[in-house]
Design an enzyme around this catalytic site. Structure first.
Site, PDB file in Angstrom:
ATOM      1  N   CYS A  37       0.806  -1.226   0.000  1.00  0.00           N
ATOM      2  CA  CYS A  37       0.000   0.000   0.000  1.00  0.00           C
ATOM      3  C   CYS A  37       0.835   1.269   0.000  1.00  0.00           C
ATOM      4  O   CYS A  37       0.293   2.363  -0.171  1.00  0.00           O
ATOM      5  CB  CYS A  37      -0.907   0.022   1.226  1.00  0.00           C
ATOM      6  SG  CYS A  37       0.053   0.002   2.749  1.00  0.00           S
ATOM      7  N   CYS A 107      -0.841  -5.335   6.667  1.00  0.00           N
ATOM      8  CA  CYS A 107      -0.577  -4.170   7.515  1.00  0.00           C
ATOM      9  C   CYS A 107       0.191  -4.566   8.769  1.00  0.00           C
ATOM     10  O   CYS A 107       0.937  -3.763   9.322  1.00  0.00           O
ATOM     11  CB  CYS A 107      -1.875  -3.501   7.929  1.00  0.00           C
ATOM     12  SG  CYS A 107      -3.016  -3.240   6.566  1.00  0.00           S
TER      13      CYS A 107
HETATM   14 FE1  FES Z   1      -1.198   0.280   4.376  1.00  0.00          FE
HETATM   15 FE2  FES Z   1      -2.639  -0.954   6.157  1.00  0.00          FE
HETATM   16  S1  FES Z   1      -3.290  -0.336   4.197  1.00  0.00           S
HETATM   17  S2  FES Z   1      -0.581  -0.412   6.304  1.00  0.00           S
END
Ligand code: FES
Length: 135
Positions: A37, A107
């Site tokens: 992400c 995450c």
């Molecule tokens: Fe990036 Fe959770 S979506 S750390």
């Protein structure tokens, strides 16, 4: 979907994260980015004479799950020896948090990785001649 997929414990840590911040004269710093992400997390540690983590802080530029994970792992790591802290895995953290949704497991990688990196940083600095406590 939405927030309901998180356990109460995740929500509680997300709303009220522990140990947020930066340690100015940190003994070790570990920064990692999440390739999935693009979020970032930095951990700061202080190590006492006994080789225990006397302080653990972090800054998280990430989602709610990442914040809850860093908060939880900072609590789990504090007071532990370096060896013990290196054994904390992302699964341990997720379990402590009462589980994370499958699509949020990535995450939880950030927390353990950043903490472990901060410890490596400390160990490497110490190997390179030891003088890291001067002001
Ligand atoms: Fe990036 Fe959770 S979506 S750390």
């Amino acid at each position: 979907m939405g927030m309901a997929m998180y356990s109460d414990k995740v929500m509680e840590h997300f709303m009220n994260p522990r140990n947020v911040g930066e340690i100015e004269d940190a003994d070790g710093i570990g920064e990692v980015g999440n390739p999935v992400c693009g979020d970032m997390m930095t951990f700061y540690i202080k190590v006492d004479d006994q080789g225990r983590l006397s302080d653990v802080k972090y800054k998280t530029f990430g989602c709610g799950a990442a914040i809850a994970v860093s908060s939880m792992i900072s609590e789990m790591a504090k007071g532990k020896t370096l060896e013990e802290a290196l054994k904390i895995t992302r699964e341990d953290v997720a379990q402590e948090l009462g589980g994370l949704p499958k699509n949020k497991m990535h995450c939880s990688n950030l927390g353990a990785d950043a903490l472990h990196k901060a410890i490596q940083d400390y160990l490497e600095k110490r190997k390179k001649g030891g003088e890291s406590h001067g002001r």
